[in-house]
Design a protein around this motif. Structure first.
Motif: not given
Ligand code: ARG
Length: 597
Positions: A124, A127-129, A138, A164, A166, A320, A324, A349, A351, A355, A358-359
Protein backbone atom coordinates in the motif's frame (compact mmCIF):
# COMPACT_ATOMS: atom_id res chain seq x y z
CA UNK A 1 23.87 -22.59 -7.21
CA UNK A 2 25.80 -19.43 -7.84
CA UNK A 3 29.55 -19.27 -7.74
CA UNK A 4 29.77 -18.17 -4.12
CA UNK A 5 27.63 -21.05 -2.92
CA UNK A 6 29.68 -23.50 -4.97
CA UNK A 7 32.86 -22.10 -3.53
CA UNK A 8 31.55 -22.38 0.02
CA UNK A 9 30.59 -26.00 -0.56
CA UNK A 10 34.08 -26.70 -1.90
CA UNK A 11 35.67 -24.99 1.11
CA UNK A 12 33.59 -27.12 3.43
CA UNK A 13 34.94 -30.25 1.75
CA UNK A 14 38.51 -29.08 2.23
CA UNK A 15 38.28 -28.58 6.00
CA UNK A 16 40.10 -30.90 8.40
CA UNK A 17 37.76 -33.57 9.63
CA UNK A 18 37.07 -32.20 13.11
CA UNK A 19 36.24 -28.83 11.73
CA UNK A 20 34.02 -29.98 8.90
CA UNK A 21 31.64 -31.37 11.52
CA UNK A 22 31.33 -28.02 13.28
CA UNK A 23 31.26 -25.52 10.45
CA UNK A 24 28.08 -24.94 8.50
CA UNK A 25 27.84 -23.47 5.04
CA UNK A 26 26.42 -20.23 6.37
CA UNK A 27 29.36 -19.80 8.78
CA UNK A 28 31.70 -19.25 5.86
CA UNK A 29 31.91 -15.61 4.91
CA UNK A 30 33.29 -14.66 1.52
CA UNK A 31 34.50 -11.17 0.80
CA UNK A 32 36.18 -9.39 -2.04
CA UNK A 33 39.91 -9.05 -1.32
CA UNK A 34 40.82 -5.40 -0.80
CA UNK A 35 43.36 -5.58 -3.58
CA UNK A 36 42.15 -7.05 -6.83
CA UNK A 37 45.32 -8.96 -7.64
CA UNK A 38 44.89 -10.97 -4.45
CA UNK A 39 42.17 -12.94 -6.17
CA UNK A 40 38.42 -12.94 -6.54
CA UNK A 41 37.26 -14.00 -3.07
CA UNK A 42 38.71 -14.11 0.40
CA UNK A 43 37.69 -15.68 3.71
CA UNK A 44 38.82 -15.25 7.30
CA UNK A 45 37.49 -18.67 8.26
CA UNK A 46 40.83 -20.00 9.51
CA UNK A 47 41.24 -16.97 11.75
CA UNK A 48 38.15 -17.51 13.84
CA UNK A 49 39.51 -18.49 17.24
CA UNK A 50 36.94 -21.14 18.05
CA UNK A 51 38.22 -23.23 15.14
CA UNK A 52 41.65 -23.68 16.66
CA UNK A 53 40.60 -25.05 20.01
CA UNK A 54 40.06 -28.67 19.17
CA UNK A 55 42.40 -28.79 16.20
CA UNK A 56 46.03 -29.70 15.92
CA UNK A 57 47.09 -26.35 14.58
CA UNK A 58 49.22 -23.90 16.49
CA UNK A 59 47.97 -20.80 14.72
CA UNK A 60 45.51 -19.64 12.07
CA UNK A 61 48.12 -19.60 9.36
CA UNK A 62 48.85 -23.29 9.84
CA UNK A 63 45.17 -24.10 9.66
CA UNK A 64 44.81 -21.97 6.54
CA UNK A 65 47.73 -23.77 4.91
CA UNK A 66 46.14 -27.12 5.56
CA UNK A 67 42.82 -26.02 4.09
CA UNK A 68 44.54 -24.53 1.05
CA UNK A 69 46.50 -27.68 0.36
CA UNK A 70 43.42 -29.85 0.49
CA UNK A 71 41.37 -27.39 -1.52
CA UNK A 72 43.89 -27.16 -4.35
CA UNK A 73 44.08 -30.92 -4.61
CA UNK A 74 40.37 -31.16 -5.12
CA UNK A 75 39.66 -28.13 -7.32
CA UNK A 76 41.14 -27.26 -10.63
CA UNK A 77 39.00 -24.23 -11.54
CA UNK A 78 39.78 -22.22 -8.45
CA UNK A 79 43.15 -21.68 -6.88
CA UNK A 80 43.49 -21.04 -3.16
CA UNK A 81 46.40 -19.34 -1.40
CA UNK A 82 47.22 -18.16 2.10
CA UNK A 83 47.78 -14.50 2.83
CA UNK A 84 48.95 -12.66 5.95
CA UNK A 85 48.17 -14.20 9.33
CA UNK A 86 45.68 -16.69 7.88
CA UNK A 87 43.39 -15.24 5.25
CA UNK A 88 42.58 -17.57 2.39
CA UNK A 89 42.26 -16.02 -1.05
CA UNK A 90 40.66 -17.67 -4.01
CA UNK A 91 41.28 -16.94 -7.62
CA UNK A 92 38.97 -18.30 -10.24
CA UNK A 93 40.81 -19.38 -13.32
CA UNK A 94 39.71 -18.33 -16.76
CA UNK A 95 37.92 -21.58 -17.42
CA UNK A 96 35.75 -20.93 -14.40
CA UNK A 97 34.90 -17.45 -15.69
CA UNK A 98 33.99 -18.79 -19.10
CA UNK A 99 31.70 -21.25 -17.42
CA UNK A 100 30.01 -18.56 -15.34
CA UNK A 101 29.63 -16.42 -18.42
CA UNK A 102 28.18 -19.22 -20.52
CA UNK A 103 25.74 -20.03 -17.73
CA UNK A 104 24.24 -16.52 -17.46
CA UNK A 105 20.50 -16.29 -17.92
CA UNK A 106 19.39 -14.68 -21.17
CA UNK A 107 15.69 -14.43 -20.42
CA UNK A 108 13.78 -12.56 -17.77
CA UNK A 109 11.68 -15.50 -16.63
CA UNK A 110 14.83 -17.56 -16.18
CA UNK A 111 16.00 -15.02 -13.63
CA UNK A 112 12.61 -14.38 -12.07
CA UNK A 113 10.07 -17.15 -12.47
CA UNK A 114 6.61 -15.79 -11.65
CA UNK A 115 4.16 -16.86 -8.96
CA UNK A 116 6.41 -19.30 -7.21
CA UNK A 117 5.49 -18.14 -3.70
CA UNK A 118 2.37 -19.25 -1.94
CA UNK A 119 2.01 -16.24 0.33
CA UNK A 120 0.64 -13.04 -1.21
CA UNK A 121 1.60 -9.44 -0.61
CA UNK A 122 -0.39 -6.22 -0.41
CA UNK A 123 1.80 -3.18 -0.89
CA UNK A 124 0.00 0.00 0.00
CA UNK A 125 1.70 3.18 -1.13
CA UNK A 126 1.23 6.78 -2.22
CA UNK A 127 -2.04 7.27 -0.27
CA UNK A 128 -2.48 11.03 -0.71
CA UNK A 129 -5.38 12.93 0.83
CA UNK A 130 -8.37 14.21 -1.10
CA UNK A 131 -8.61 18.01 -1.36
CA UNK A 132 -5.03 18.33 -0.14
CA UNK A 133 -1.83 18.68 -2.14
CA UNK A 134 -0.06 15.56 -3.30
CA UNK A 135 3.02 16.16 -1.18
CA UNK A 136 6.67 15.34 -1.66
CA UNK A 137 6.19 12.73 1.06
CA UNK A 138 3.52 11.08 -1.08
CA UNK A 139 5.92 11.19 -4.00
CA UNK A 140 8.52 9.30 -1.98
CA UNK A 141 5.92 6.78 -0.92
CA UNK A 142 4.85 6.31 -4.53
CA UNK A 143 8.37 5.77 -5.84
CA UNK A 144 9.63 3.53 -3.05
CA UNK A 145 6.39 1.59 -2.66
CA UNK A 146 6.23 0.86 -6.36
CA UNK A 147 9.85 -0.37 -6.42
CA UNK A 148 9.29 -2.62 -3.42
CA UNK A 149 6.14 -4.04 -4.99
CA UNK A 150 8.20 -4.79 -8.12
CA UNK A 151 10.88 -6.48 -6.03
CA UNK A 152 8.32 -8.80 -4.47
CA UNK A 153 6.85 -9.54 -7.86
CA UNK A 154 10.28 -10.35 -9.26
CA UNK A 155 10.81 -12.80 -6.42
CA UNK A 156 7.68 -14.71 -7.37
CA UNK A 157 5.04 -13.18 -5.12
CA UNK A 158 1.61 -12.23 -6.32
CA UNK A 159 1.44 -8.55 -5.41
CA UNK A 160 -1.62 -6.35 -4.89
CA UNK A 161 -0.93 -2.65 -5.25
CA UNK A 162 -3.20 -0.54 -3.12
CA UNK A 163 -3.63 3.19 -2.55
CA UNK A 164 -5.14 4.06 0.84
CA UNK A 165 -6.55 7.44 -0.19
CA UNK A 166 -7.44 9.83 2.59
CA UNK A 167 -11.01 10.36 1.37
CA UNK A 168 -12.95 10.31 4.65
CA UNK A 169 -12.90 12.16 7.93
CA UNK A 170 -14.32 15.15 9.73
CA UNK A 171 -12.30 17.54 7.57
CA UNK A 172 -14.84 16.95 4.82
CA UNK A 173 -17.46 18.71 6.96
CA UNK A 174 -15.27 21.83 6.90
CA UNK A 175 -14.54 21.47 3.21
CA UNK A 176 -18.24 21.23 2.39
CA UNK A 177 -19.10 24.30 4.48
CA UNK A 178 -16.31 26.24 2.78
CA UNK A 179 -17.42 25.28 -0.72
CA UNK A 180 -21.01 26.20 0.05
CA UNK A 181 -20.16 29.54 1.64
CA UNK A 182 -17.33 30.90 -0.50
CA UNK A 183 -16.76 28.48 -3.35
CA UNK A 184 -17.84 28.53 -6.97
CA UNK A 185 -18.12 24.96 -8.19
CA UNK A 186 -17.95 25.87 -11.82
CA UNK A 187 -14.85 27.98 -11.36
CA UNK A 188 -13.15 25.22 -9.38
CA UNK A 189 -13.96 22.66 -12.06
CA UNK A 190 -12.53 24.92 -14.76
CA UNK A 191 -9.39 25.97 -12.93
CA UNK A 192 -5.99 24.56 -13.86
CA UNK A 193 -5.53 23.12 -10.43
CA UNK A 194 -8.84 22.41 -8.64
CA UNK A 195 -7.02 21.02 -5.63
CA UNK A 196 -5.33 24.39 -5.13
CA UNK A 197 -8.78 26.03 -5.06
CA UNK A 198 -9.98 23.51 -2.49
CA UNK A 199 -6.91 24.13 -0.35
CA UNK A 200 -7.56 27.87 -0.47
CA UNK A 201 -11.14 27.33 0.68
CA UNK A 202 -10.00 25.05 3.46
CA UNK A 203 -7.48 27.60 4.69
CA UNK A 204 -10.17 30.28 4.57
CA UNK A 205 -12.44 28.08 6.68
CA UNK A 206 -9.84 27.95 9.44
CA UNK A 207 -9.22 31.68 9.31
CA UNK A 208 -12.92 32.48 9.51
CA UNK A 209 -13.57 29.88 12.20
CA UNK A 210 -11.16 31.71 14.49
CA UNK A 211 -13.62 34.62 14.54
CA UNK A 212 -16.80 32.65 14.24
CA UNK A 213 -17.14 29.60 16.48
CA UNK A 214 -20.39 28.61 14.86
CA UNK A 215 -18.62 27.54 11.69
CA UNK A 216 -17.18 24.54 13.48
CA UNK A 217 -20.63 23.45 14.57
CA UNK A 218 -21.81 23.76 11.00
CA UNK A 219 -18.91 21.65 9.84
CA UNK A 220 -19.72 18.93 12.36
CA UNK A 221 -23.29 18.98 11.19
CA UNK A 222 -22.26 18.58 7.55
CA UNK A 223 -19.98 15.69 8.37
CA UNK A 224 -22.88 14.02 10.20
CA UNK A 225 -25.00 14.55 7.09
CA UNK A 226 -22.26 13.06 4.98
CA UNK A 227 -22.14 10.00 7.21
CA UNK A 228 -25.90 9.64 7.02
CA UNK A 229 -25.85 9.76 3.25
CA UNK A 230 -27.40 13.20 2.72
CA UNK A 231 -27.35 13.70 -1.02
CA UNK A 232 -25.99 17.26 -1.09
CA UNK A 233 -23.18 16.30 1.29
CA UNK A 234 -22.37 13.23 -0.77
CA UNK A 235 -22.44 15.19 -3.99
CA UNK A 236 -19.91 17.78 -2.81
CA UNK A 237 -17.71 15.15 -1.23
CA UNK A 238 -17.73 13.20 -4.51
CA UNK A 239 -16.77 16.37 -6.38
CA UNK A 240 -13.77 16.81 -4.12
CA UNK A 241 -12.76 13.24 -4.90
CA UNK A 242 -13.19 13.62 -8.64
CA UNK A 243 -11.26 16.88 -8.80
CA UNK A 244 -8.47 15.47 -6.70
CA UNK A 245 -8.22 12.18 -8.52
CA UNK A 246 -7.98 13.95 -11.87
CA UNK A 247 -5.01 15.81 -10.48
CA UNK A 248 -3.43 12.75 -8.86
CA UNK A 249 -3.84 10.54 -11.88
CA UNK A 250 -1.86 13.03 -13.96
CA UNK A 251 0.98 12.53 -11.52
CA UNK A 252 0.70 8.74 -11.60
CA UNK A 253 0.70 8.80 -15.34
CA UNK A 254 3.85 10.88 -15.49
CA UNK A 255 5.50 8.58 -12.99
CA UNK A 256 4.31 5.47 -14.80
CA UNK A 257 2.75 4.07 -11.62
CA UNK A 258 -0.39 1.95 -11.54
CA UNK A 259 -2.43 0.39 -8.77
CA UNK A 260 -4.21 -2.92 -9.06
CA UNK A 261 -6.92 -2.57 -6.43
CA UNK A 262 -10.45 -1.19 -6.82
CA UNK A 263 -10.13 -0.75 -10.59
CA UNK A 264 -6.81 0.98 -10.26
CA UNK A 265 -8.02 3.58 -7.84
CA UNK A 266 -7.14 1.85 -4.59
CA UNK A 267 -9.33 1.25 -1.57
CA UNK A 268 -9.47 4.61 0.17
CA UNK A 269 -10.55 5.18 3.74
CA UNK A 270 -14.19 5.78 2.72
CA UNK A 271 -14.49 2.25 1.35
CA UNK A 272 -14.38 0.96 4.91
CA UNK A 273 -16.85 3.41 6.34
CA UNK A 274 -19.82 1.03 6.27
CA UNK A 275 -17.86 -1.52 8.31
CA UNK A 276 -16.95 0.82 11.14
CA UNK A 277 -19.90 0.56 13.52
CA UNK A 278 -19.81 -3.25 13.52
CA UNK A 279 -16.09 -3.13 13.98
CA UNK A 280 -16.38 -0.88 17.03
CA UNK A 281 -18.99 -3.20 18.53
CA UNK A 282 -16.69 -6.15 18.01
CA UNK A 283 -13.69 -4.31 19.46
CA UNK A 284 -15.62 -3.31 22.58
CA UNK A 285 -15.87 -6.98 23.50
CA UNK A 286 -12.10 -7.12 24.05
CA UNK A 287 -10.91 -6.35 27.53
CA UNK A 288 -8.09 -4.10 26.26
CA UNK A 289 -10.59 -1.78 24.57
CA UNK A 290 -12.18 0.62 27.03
CA UNK A 291 -14.23 3.73 27.27
CA UNK A 292 -12.22 6.73 28.41
CA UNK A 293 -13.30 9.98 30.00
CA UNK A 294 -16.24 11.57 28.23
CA UNK A 295 -17.06 8.38 26.34
CA UNK A 296 -14.23 8.12 23.80
CA UNK A 297 -13.20 4.54 23.02
CA UNK A 298 -9.57 3.53 23.12
CA UNK A 299 -7.27 0.54 22.78
CA UNK A 300 -4.96 0.19 25.77
CA UNK A 301 -1.59 -1.58 25.65
CA UNK A 302 -0.02 -3.82 28.25
CA UNK A 303 2.27 -1.92 30.66
CA UNK A 304 1.50 1.26 28.75
CA UNK A 305 3.90 0.07 26.06
CA UNK A 306 2.33 2.63 23.75
CA UNK A 307 -0.08 5.48 24.36
CA UNK A 308 -3.71 4.38 24.00
CA UNK A 309 -5.08 4.40 20.46
CA UNK A 310 -8.42 6.12 20.03
CA UNK A 311 -10.92 4.34 17.79
CA UNK A 312 -13.97 6.51 18.43
CA UNK A 313 -14.24 10.07 19.65
CA UNK A 314 -16.59 11.12 22.39
CA UNK A 315 -18.98 12.58 19.80
CA UNK A 316 -19.14 9.20 18.06
CA UNK A 317 -16.87 10.09 15.13
CA UNK A 318 -14.43 7.45 13.89
CA UNK A 319 -10.76 8.08 13.16
CA UNK A 320 -7.92 7.29 10.77
CA UNK A 321 -7.03 4.33 13.01
CA UNK A 322 -10.57 2.94 12.97
CA UNK A 323 -10.47 2.85 9.19
CA UNK A 324 -7.04 1.21 9.13
CA UNK A 325 -8.29 -1.50 11.46
CA UNK A 326 -11.33 -2.02 9.26
CA UNK A 327 -9.15 -2.22 6.15
CA UNK A 328 -6.86 -4.83 7.64
CA UNK A 329 -9.72 -6.93 8.97
CA UNK A 330 -11.44 -6.79 5.58
CA UNK A 331 -8.20 -7.85 3.86
CA UNK A 332 -8.12 -10.95 6.03
CA UNK A 333 -11.58 -11.87 4.80
CA UNK A 334 -10.91 -11.56 1.06
CA UNK A 335 -10.29 -14.90 -0.59
CA UNK A 336 -7.95 -13.52 -3.22
CA UNK A 337 -5.48 -12.14 -0.68
CA UNK A 338 -5.06 -15.50 1.05
CA UNK A 339 -2.00 -17.58 0.26
CA UNK A 340 -2.11 -20.80 -1.72
CA UNK A 341 -1.72 -22.65 1.56
CA UNK A 342 -4.09 -20.35 3.42
CA UNK A 343 -1.42 -17.96 4.70
CA UNK A 344 -2.40 -14.44 5.65
CA UNK A 345 -1.18 -11.79 3.24
CA UNK A 346 1.87 -9.75 4.11
CA UNK A 347 0.75 -6.11 4.26
CA UNK A 348 3.31 -3.40 3.68
CA UNK A 349 2.42 0.23 4.42
CA UNK A 350 4.81 2.66 2.71
CA UNK A 351 4.33 5.77 4.85
CA UNK A 352 6.64 8.49 6.19
CA UNK A 353 8.59 7.75 9.35
CA UNK A 354 6.68 10.46 11.22
CA UNK A 355 3.87 7.88 11.53
CA UNK A 356 6.14 5.28 13.17
CA UNK A 357 4.49 5.30 16.56
CA UNK A 358 1.05 5.14 15.00
CA UNK A 359 1.91 2.02 13.00
CA UNK A 360 3.43 0.36 16.05
CA UNK A 361 0.16 0.96 17.86
CA UNK A 362 -1.84 -0.32 14.92
CA UNK A 363 0.22 -3.48 14.43
CA UNK A 364 0.24 -4.29 18.13
CA UNK A 365 -3.54 -3.87 18.21
CA UNK A 366 -3.88 -6.26 15.28
CA UNK A 367 -1.69 -8.77 17.08
CA UNK A 368 -3.70 -8.46 20.29
CA UNK A 369 -6.84 -9.05 18.26
CA UNK A 370 -5.27 -12.21 16.87
CA UNK A 371 -5.54 -10.95 13.30
CA UNK A 372 -1.92 -10.78 12.19
CA UNK A 373 1.46 -11.91 13.39
CA UNK A 374 4.45 -9.62 13.63
CA UNK A 375 6.08 -10.54 10.34
CA UNK A 376 2.85 -10.07 8.41
CA UNK A 377 2.68 -6.30 8.98
CA UNK A 378 5.49 -4.07 7.78
CA UNK A 379 5.85 -0.31 8.05
CA UNK A 380 8.20 0.69 5.27
CA UNK A 381 9.20 4.18 6.33
CA UNK A 382 10.83 6.98 4.49
CA UNK A 383 12.52 10.13 5.71
CA UNK A 384 11.99 13.70 4.57
CA UNK A 385 13.14 15.61 1.54
CA UNK A 386 15.48 18.46 2.26
CA UNK A 387 15.45 21.09 -0.42
CA UNK A 388 18.78 22.58 -1.38
CA UNK A 389 17.30 24.89 -3.98
CA UNK A 390 15.99 27.94 -2.09
CA UNK A 391 13.03 28.44 -4.39
CA UNK A 392 11.59 25.05 -3.66
CA UNK A 393 12.00 25.28 0.09
CA UNK A 394 9.03 24.32 2.19
CA UNK A 395 8.61 27.62 3.91
CA UNK A 396 5.77 27.71 6.32
CA UNK A 397 2.47 27.63 4.54
CA UNK A 398 4.06 27.39 1.14
CA UNK A 399 2.82 24.41 -0.78
CA UNK A 400 4.99 22.57 -3.25
CA UNK A 401 2.92 21.44 -6.21
CA UNK A 402 4.25 18.20 -7.46
CA UNK A 403 3.37 18.81 -11.07
CA UNK A 404 5.60 21.89 -10.85
CA UNK A 405 8.47 19.81 -9.52
CA UNK A 406 8.01 17.34 -12.37
CA UNK A 407 7.82 20.19 -14.89
CA UNK A 408 10.99 21.68 -13.53
CA UNK A 409 12.79 18.34 -13.67
CA UNK A 410 11.64 17.94 -17.24
CA UNK A 411 12.76 21.41 -18.26
CA UNK A 412 16.18 20.77 -16.76
CA UNK A 413 16.42 17.41 -18.48
CA UNK A 414 15.51 19.09 -21.73
CA UNK A 415 18.60 21.26 -21.38
CA UNK A 416 20.59 18.03 -21.39
CA UNK A 417 18.86 16.27 -24.22
CA UNK A 418 16.97 18.76 -26.33
CA UNK A 419 14.07 16.53 -27.16
CA UNK A 420 10.81 16.50 -25.25
CA UNK A 421 10.04 12.79 -25.16
CA UNK A 422 13.57 11.99 -24.05
CA UNK A 423 13.45 14.68 -21.40
CA UNK A 424 10.28 13.15 -19.95
CA UNK A 425 11.85 9.75 -19.47
CA UNK A 426 15.16 11.21 -18.34
CA UNK A 427 13.62 13.48 -15.72
CA UNK A 428 11.47 10.77 -14.16
CA UNK A 429 14.47 8.43 -14.11
CA UNK A 430 16.47 11.17 -12.41
CA UNK A 431 13.86 11.76 -9.69
CA UNK A 432 13.26 8.10 -9.01
CA UNK A 433 16.91 7.16 -8.90
CA UNK A 434 17.64 10.04 -6.54
CA UNK A 435 15.06 8.64 -4.19
CA UNK A 436 15.92 4.97 -4.49
CA UNK A 437 19.70 5.10 -4.45
CA UNK A 438 19.94 5.56 -0.69
CA UNK A 439 18.45 3.83 2.29
CA UNK A 440 14.89 5.09 2.21
CA UNK A 441 14.77 5.83 5.92
CA UNK A 442 17.31 8.60 5.46
CA UNK A 443 16.14 11.99 4.42
CA UNK A 444 16.89 12.92 0.86
CA UNK A 445 18.80 15.96 -0.19
CA UNK A 446 16.94 17.43 -3.10
CA UNK A 447 19.69 18.92 -5.18
CA UNK A 448 19.03 19.43 -8.88
CA UNK A 449 22.74 19.33 -9.74
CA UNK A 450 23.13 15.94 -8.12
CA UNK A 451 19.88 14.57 -9.50
CA UNK A 452 20.76 15.35 -13.09
CA UNK A 453 24.51 14.82 -12.93
CA UNK A 454 25.63 12.80 -15.92
CA UNK A 455 28.97 11.83 -14.40
CA UNK A 456 27.82 10.54 -11.07
CA UNK A 457 25.43 8.17 -9.40
CA UNK A 458 22.28 9.42 -11.14
CA UNK A 459 19.34 8.21 -13.19
CA UNK A 460 20.60 9.88 -16.37
CA UNK A 461 24.01 8.23 -15.89
CA UNK A 462 22.29 4.84 -15.83
CA UNK A 463 20.23 5.59 -18.91
CA UNK A 464 23.31 6.76 -20.80
CA UNK A 465 25.18 3.57 -19.95
CA UNK A 466 22.25 1.53 -21.23
CA UNK A 467 21.92 3.55 -24.45
CA UNK A 468 25.66 3.28 -25.06
CA UNK A 469 25.47 -0.50 -24.81
CA UNK A 470 22.55 -0.56 -27.22
CA UNK A 471 24.37 1.64 -29.69
CA UNK A 472 27.32 -0.78 -29.83
CA UNK A 473 24.92 -3.61 -30.50
CA UNK A 474 23.21 -1.62 -33.25
CA UNK A 475 26.54 -0.87 -34.89
CA UNK A 476 27.49 -4.52 -34.76
CA UNK A 477 24.24 -5.40 -36.43
CA UNK A 478 24.83 -2.81 -39.15
CA UNK A 479 28.16 -4.46 -39.80
CA UNK A 480 26.40 -7.74 -40.25
CA UNK A 481 27.63 -9.28 -37.04
CA UNK A 482 25.18 -11.61 -35.41
CA UNK A 483 24.87 -10.80 -31.73
CA UNK A 484 22.95 -12.74 -29.18
CA UNK A 485 20.09 -10.46 -28.17
CA UNK A 486 18.37 -10.68 -24.89
CA UNK A 487 15.36 -12.93 -24.66
CA UNK A 488 16.09 -14.82 -27.83
CA UNK A 489 16.94 -18.44 -27.57
CA UNK A 490 20.43 -18.36 -28.95
CA UNK A 491 23.03 -19.66 -26.55
CA UNK A 492 25.92 -17.67 -25.25
CA UNK A 493 29.39 -18.69 -26.42
CA UNK A 494 30.43 -22.14 -25.52
CA UNK A 495 32.61 -22.11 -22.43
CA UNK A 496 34.65 -25.01 -23.71
CA UNK A 497 35.40 -23.28 -26.97
CA UNK A 498 36.60 -20.16 -25.17
CA UNK A 499 38.72 -22.21 -22.81
CA UNK A 500 40.24 -24.23 -25.60
CA UNK A 501 41.17 -21.05 -27.44
CA UNK A 502 43.17 -20.05 -24.33
CA UNK A 503 41.48 -16.71 -24.37
CA UNK A 504 42.41 -14.78 -21.24
CA UNK A 505 39.71 -12.96 -19.32
CA UNK A 506 40.69 -9.35 -18.68
CA UNK A 507 40.20 -8.01 -15.13
CA UNK A 508 37.42 -5.65 -16.24
CA UNK A 509 35.65 -8.49 -17.96
CA UNK A 510 35.92 -10.59 -14.81
CA UNK A 511 34.44 -7.79 -12.80
CA UNK A 512 31.51 -7.43 -15.19
CA UNK A 513 30.87 -11.16 -15.38
CA UNK A 514 30.70 -11.38 -11.61
CA UNK A 515 28.34 -8.42 -11.35
CA UNK A 516 26.09 -10.01 -13.95
CA UNK A 517 26.18 -13.36 -12.20
CA UNK A 518 25.26 -11.80 -8.85
CA UNK A 519 22.33 -9.76 -10.09
CA UNK A 520 19.62 -12.21 -9.14
CA UNK A 521 21.04 -12.65 -5.65
CA UNK A 522 21.08 -8.88 -5.14
CA UNK A 523 17.46 -8.56 -6.22
CA UNK A 524 16.55 -11.21 -3.71
CA UNK A 525 18.47 -9.45 -0.98
CA UNK A 526 16.87 -6.10 -1.84
CA UNK A 527 13.45 -7.69 -1.56
CA UNK A 528 14.24 -9.42 1.72
CA UNK A 529 15.61 -6.24 3.22
CA UNK A 530 12.96 -4.07 1.52
CA UNK A 531 15.79 -1.94 0.28
CA UNK A 532 15.89 -0.92 -3.38
CA UNK A 533 19.13 0.96 -2.66
CA UNK A 534 21.04 -2.35 -2.72
CA UNK A 535 19.86 -2.96 -6.25
CA UNK A 536 20.76 0.62 -7.25
CA UNK A 537 24.23 0.18 -5.85
CA UNK A 538 24.75 -3.01 -7.80
CA UNK A 539 23.44 -1.57 -11.06
CA UNK A 540 25.57 1.51 -10.61
CA UNK A 541 28.70 -0.65 -10.18
CA UNK A 542 27.76 -2.53 -13.30
CA UNK A 543 27.26 0.68 -15.28
CA UNK A 544 30.56 2.08 -14.01
CA UNK A 545 32.55 -1.03 -14.89
CA UNK A 546 30.84 -1.14 -18.24
CA UNK A 547 31.78 2.47 -18.96
CA UNK A 548 35.42 1.71 -18.17
CA UNK A 549 35.26 -1.35 -20.38
CA UNK A 550 33.68 0.67 -23.17
CA UNK A 551 36.37 3.33 -22.91
CA UNK A 552 39.22 0.86 -22.75
CA UNK A 553 38.46 -1.51 -25.61
CA UNK A 554 37.62 -0.98 -29.24
CA UNK A 555 35.01 -3.68 -29.22
CA UNK A 556 34.21 -3.52 -32.91
CA UNK A 557 37.69 -2.87 -34.27
CA UNK A 558 38.64 -4.75 -37.40
CA UNK A 559 39.39 -8.18 -36.29
CA UNK A 560 40.97 -10.85 -38.29
CA UNK A 561 42.02 -14.22 -37.09
CA UNK A 562 40.01 -16.74 -35.20
CA UNK A 563 41.01 -15.59 -31.75
CA UNK A 564 40.19 -11.93 -32.41
CA UNK A 565 36.79 -12.90 -33.75
CA UNK A 566 36.09 -15.09 -30.79
CA UNK A 567 37.00 -12.25 -28.48
CA UNK A 568 34.93 -9.73 -30.38
CA UNK A 569 31.90 -11.97 -30.24
CA UNK A 570 32.39 -12.63 -26.57
CA UNK A 571 32.59 -8.91 -25.88
CA UNK A 572 29.48 -8.19 -27.87
CA UNK A 573 27.66 -10.82 -25.88
CA UNK A 574 28.94 -9.26 -22.71
CA UNK A 575 27.57 -5.90 -23.87
CA UNK A 576 24.23 -7.54 -24.66
CA UNK A 577 24.14 -9.08 -21.19
CA UNK A 578 24.96 -5.75 -19.55
CA UNK A 579 22.15 -4.01 -21.41
CA UNK A 580 19.76 -6.85 -20.58
CA UNK A 581 20.52 -6.70 -16.84
CA UNK A 582 20.46 -2.89 -16.64
CA UNK A 583 17.11 -2.86 -18.38
CA UNK A 584 15.53 -5.47 -16.10
CA UNK A 585 17.11 -3.93 -13.02
CA UNK A 586 15.79 -0.47 -13.86
CA UNK A 587 12.40 -1.91 -14.67
CA UNK A 588 12.25 -3.39 -11.18
CA UNK A 589 13.03 0.06 -9.82
CA UNK A 590 10.19 1.47 -11.93
CA UNK A 591 12.56 3.26 -14.32
CA UNK A 592 12.07 3.20 -18.06
CA UNK A 593 15.07 2.98 -20.40
CA UNK A 594 15.72 4.67 -23.74
CA UNK A 595 17.23 2.83 -26.68
CA UNK A 596 19.05 5.94 -27.87
CA UNK A 597 20.23 9.07 -26.15
N1 ARG B 1 -3.27 9.50 3.85
C1 ARG B 1 -2.23 9.34 4.83
C2 ARG B 1 -1.35 10.57 4.86
O1 ARG B 1 -1.24 11.27 3.87
C3 ARG B 1 -1.37 8.14 4.58
C4 ARG B 1 -2.08 6.81 4.67
C5 ARG B 1 -1.13 5.70 4.93
N2 ARG B 1 -1.72 4.40 4.98
C6 ARG B 1 -2.43 3.90 5.99
N3 ARG B 1 -2.91 2.69 5.87
N4 ARG B 1 -2.63 4.58 7.08
O2 ARG B 1 -0.72 10.83 5.87
Amino acid sequence: MNIEEKLKAAILLALPENLSKKVRLEDILLEKPKLKNFGDFSTNLAMLKQHLVSEDFANPRELAESIVEQFNQENSDIEASVAGPGFINFRLNDRRFWQIFAGLATKEDELFPQNTQSQKVIVEYSSPNIAKPFSIGHLRSTIIGDAVANLYQAMGYQVFRDNHLGDWGTQFGKQIVAIKKWGDEEAIAKSDNPVAELVKLYVKFHQEAEQDEQLNDEARLWFKKLEQGNSEARRLWQKCIDWSLTEFSKIYQRLGVKFSENDGRGFGESFFEAMLSDLIKQLMKEDFVKEGEGGAKLIFYENDQYPPLMIQKADGATLYATRDLAADKWRLEQERYQGKNGEHPIIINEVGSEQSLYFQQLYRAEELLGWYQKNERIHLKHGLYRFVDGKMSTRKGQVIWLNEVLDKAQAKAQDLSGDEETAKVLSIAALKWNDLKRNSQLSVKFDWDEILNLQGNSGPYMLYAYARAKSILRKAKEQGIKVQQTSDTQQLSDAQQLTDAHLLVEPLEKEIIQLLANFQKIVKQSQQELNPALLCKHLYSLAKEFNSFYNKYQILQDSSGEEALLRRDFRLQLVAQVSFIIKIGLKILGIETLERL
